[in-house]
Design a protein around this motif. Structure first.
Motif, PDB file in Angstrom:
ATOM      1  N   THR A   1     -58.606 -34.373   9.215  1.00  0.00           N
ATOM      2  CA  THR A   1     -57.669 -33.543  10.047  1.00  0.00           C
ATOM      3  C   THR A   1     -57.559 -31.999   9.203  1.00  0.00           C
ATOM      4  O   THR A   1     -58.068 -31.950   8.084  1.00  0.00           O
ATOM      5  N   HIS A   2     -57.147 -31.089  10.126  1.00  0.00           N
ATOM      6  CA  HIS A   2     -57.235 -29.798   9.409  1.00  0.00           C
ATOM      7  C   HIS A   2     -56.254 -29.630   8.335  1.00  0.00           C
ATOM      8  O   HIS A   2     -56.440 -28.475   7.606  1.00  0.00           O
ATOM      9  N   GLN A   3     -55.345 -30.496   8.153  1.00  0.00           N
ATOM     10  CA  GLN A   3     -54.347 -30.542   7.102  1.00  0.00           C
ATOM     11  C   GLN A   3     -54.847 -30.740   5.890  1.00  0.00           C
ATOM     12  O   GLN A   3     -54.275 -30.392   4.780  1.00  0.00           O
TER      13      GLN A   3
ATOM     14  N   HIS B   1     -47.934 -31.613  16.775  1.00  0.00           N
ATOM     15  CA  HIS B   1     -49.006 -30.946  16.478  1.00  0.00           C
ATOM     16  C   HIS B   1     -49.002 -29.516  16.718  1.00  0.00           C
ATOM     17  O   HIS B   1     -49.575 -29.099  17.884  1.00  0.00           O
TER      18      HIS B   1
ATOM     19  N   PHE C   1     -59.754 -31.656  17.425  1.00  0.00           N
ATOM     20  CA  PHE C   1     -59.211 -30.592  18.185  1.00  0.00           C
ATOM     21  C   PHE C   1     -59.127 -30.606  19.482  1.00  0.00           C
ATOM     22  O   PHE C   1     -58.264 -30.172  20.069  1.00  0.00           O
TER      23      PHE C   1
ATOM     24  N   THR D   1     -54.879 -31.684  16.672  1.00  0.00           N
ATOM     25  CA  THR D   1     -54.471 -30.689  15.602  1.00  0.00           C
ATOM     26  C   THR D   1     -53.761 -29.683  16.020  1.00  0.00           C
ATOM     27  O   THR D   1     -52.990 -29.258  15.464  1.00  0.00           O
TER      28      THR D   1
ATOM     29  N   TYR E   1     -57.273 -25.583  12.219  1.00  0.00           N
ATOM     30  CA  TYR E   1     -56.830 -26.282  13.052  1.00  0.00           C
ATOM     31  C   TYR E   1     -57.952 -27.139  13.702  1.00  0.00           C
ATOM     32  O   TYR E   1     -57.783 -28.007  14.457  1.00  0.00           O
TER      33      TYR E   1
END
Length: 523
Positions: A2-4, A29, A510, A515, A363
């Motif tokens: 994920t983007h995190q 999200h 996404f 996200t 994201y």
């Protein structure tokens, strides 16, 4: 992934769900921080950078003459007409920022309102427009640099060096390198540079305007024209087509104020300050434009005489030709102000695409590398460098290939601006649909203002699209009888759609809303 994951330390929730509502599907999200330097920009700093990005000296010296040719003394009315949609859209931006302060602005807000596909294209529109403008600003800075040197040295031939494509591109790349270096550093550096550049630019423009009015009062004007209230009356404009032309003009002379919103994660009071800065920036530029237009029309008139604003021989650079008669030995200040205007705007314009690319990477809408933040300066270093490289390569290739193609591509940027401003305005309307009628304030600021502004921009987008199909539009270049401006505009938009489909295959999370989810505003 994920983007995190790559930046876990910077992804705590940016605002409680009472400020930005939870996603429709009940997940969390929502928007999140990206590691930028929070609180480094104040209200004044944001306004200064906003004015810098608009570049009033560079913008109006090229726009004033052609507008006079269309509407004569009604230029102030046209500026007023053009100001209205920009203000309405700015009010919509302010409301979105108040609920969702995020550096992705158009990309993030359109994703929250309409979903990932529309959001991705809104981000592409902003990036495409700013990349095109970056290359244009660098090229203009080169032209005015050699013009200024020629003016100071008294050797007119020096100005012709800018026409040499190899010299032009080399100096342009140096300008781009300097702007990139400043933009890569922390926002404090950007602000310090802009305080001086913008302060000087605005001071010279005010001096220029006041001096013109003094010359009129002293009876020394070239073609003294009494100021009348009818100049400010949009209904006195000769034709509807001229009003449409005025709205199109507003896209160019006011565009750039939204940079104040892309700095929202770095601004003190991120929920309110950027919106206030955007509104104050638009109003300030409006007043400055009116002052300049009124003073120069009053001094020079709208005829085709030597210094008349209707003279086609001076319309490409009105300020340069009028500076001598109005300011005498201080005329060089005007050329220096226009050079300062384009150079400072070149640097501040980097803020928008870099932070949009940062948000898209954060994201998961683009490769994770775009989400990287400089550990020393807390700026979107990688995204800034990519923006600079793309703009530099674009300018160099187009300038060496064909100057007509270069300027036609820049003409097409009007479509990109209408495209992403319009989507963002409609995103405001749709995101706040559940609270439209909770108060009179909501009716105006979350429904009427952004809706009217968005409709005006949508009409301009379609009108420009149709007009640009004419082979004579822009430089007059065409392919198979279709105007080159239309073809280039479609290439940019369809190219964005192609990249989006590629990212959909590479980063489906996404596009599934995993996200960054759709949301609706709540009280």
């Amino acid at each position: 992934m994920t983007h995190q994951e790559p930046h876990q330390q910077h992804t705590e929730p940016h605002a409680p769900l009472t400020t930005a509502s939870a996603a429709v599907d009940g997940s969390d999200h929502g928007i999140s921080k990206k590691g930028l330097s929070a609180g480094s920009v104040g209200l004044i700093g944001a306004i200064v950078i906003g004015i810098s990005c608009i570049a009033p000296a560079y913008t109006l010296t090229a726009a004033l003459g052609p507008t006079v040719s269309e509407v004569g003394v009604q230029v102030p009315a046209i500026i007023l007409v053009g100001f209205i949609p920009m203000l309405l859209v700015a009010l919509g931006y302010r409301e979105l920022n108040k609920r969702m302060p995020d550096s992705g602005t158009s990309f993030t807000w359109a994703t929250r309102a309409f979903g990932p596909w529309v959001g991705w294209m809104a981000g592409w529109g902003l990036i495409a427009a700013t990349i095109l403008v970056l290359s244009n600003l660098a090229g203009i800075a080169v032209d005015f640099l050699f013009l200024l040197i020629a003016q100071v040295s008294g050797i007119p031939e020096i100005a012709d060096l800018a026409a040499n494509p190899f010299i032009n591109v080399a100096v342009c790349l140096l300008f781009m390198l300097g702007a990139t270096w400043i933009s890569y550093r922390d926002m404090q550096t950007t602000q310090k540079v802009q305080y001086w550049l913008v302060g000087f630019q605005v001071a010279v423009l005010v001096l220029f305007s006041v001096a013109a009015l003094v010359e009129v009062a002293n009876g020394n004007a070239f073609d003294a024209t009494p100021i009348e209230w009818s100049w400010f009356n949009p209904f006195a404009v000769g034709s509807f087509s001229a009003v449409v032309a005025g709205l199109s003009l507003s896209i160019f002379i006011f565009w750039g104020w939204d940079v104040t919103l892309t700095m929202n994660e770095e601004t003190r009071g991120s929920e309110k300050t950027p919106g206030r800065a955007a509104t104050i920036t638009v109003v300030t530029i409006f007043v400055l434009y009116l002052l300049i237009a009124v003073s120069l029309i009053s001094y020079a008139g709208v005829g085709e005489g030597e210094f008349g604003l209707g003279n086609p021989d001076i319309q490409d650079n009105v300020f340069f030709h009028l500076a001598g008669p109005i300011l005498g030995p201080f005329a060089v200040l005007v050329s220096l102000a226009v050079l300062t205007s384009s150079a400072s705007s070149l640097q501040s314009t980097f803020v928008g695409p870099a932070r949009t690319l940062l948000a898209m990477g954060h994201y998961g809408a683009l490769p994770e590398k775009f989400a990287s933040v400089s550990p020393r300066f807390f700026t979107p270093g990688y995204a800034t460098i990519v923006s600079a490289v793309v703009a530099s390569v674009f300018y160099a290739v187009m300038r060496l290939l064909s100057e007509n193609v270069l300027w036609d591509t820049i003409t097409a940027l009007g479509m990109m601006i209408c495209f992403y401003y319009g989507i963002t305005a409609f995103a405001c309307v749709w995101f706040f649909r559940s609270v439209w009628f909770r108060s009179v304030r909501n009716v105006f600021f979350t429904l009427l203002a952004p809706l009217v502004g968005g409709v005006i921009l949508a009409v301009l987008f379609v009108t420009t699209l149709i007009d640009s199909m004419d082979p004579s539009y822009g430089s007059g270049s065409n392919i198979g009888g279709v105007g080159l401006v239309f073809i280039l505009g479609m290439v940019v938009l369809l190219g964005g759609a192609a990249v989006m489909l590629w990212q959909w295959r590479k980063r489906p999370a996404f596009f599934r809303g995993e996200t960054l989810s759709r949301a609706v505003a709540e009280d």
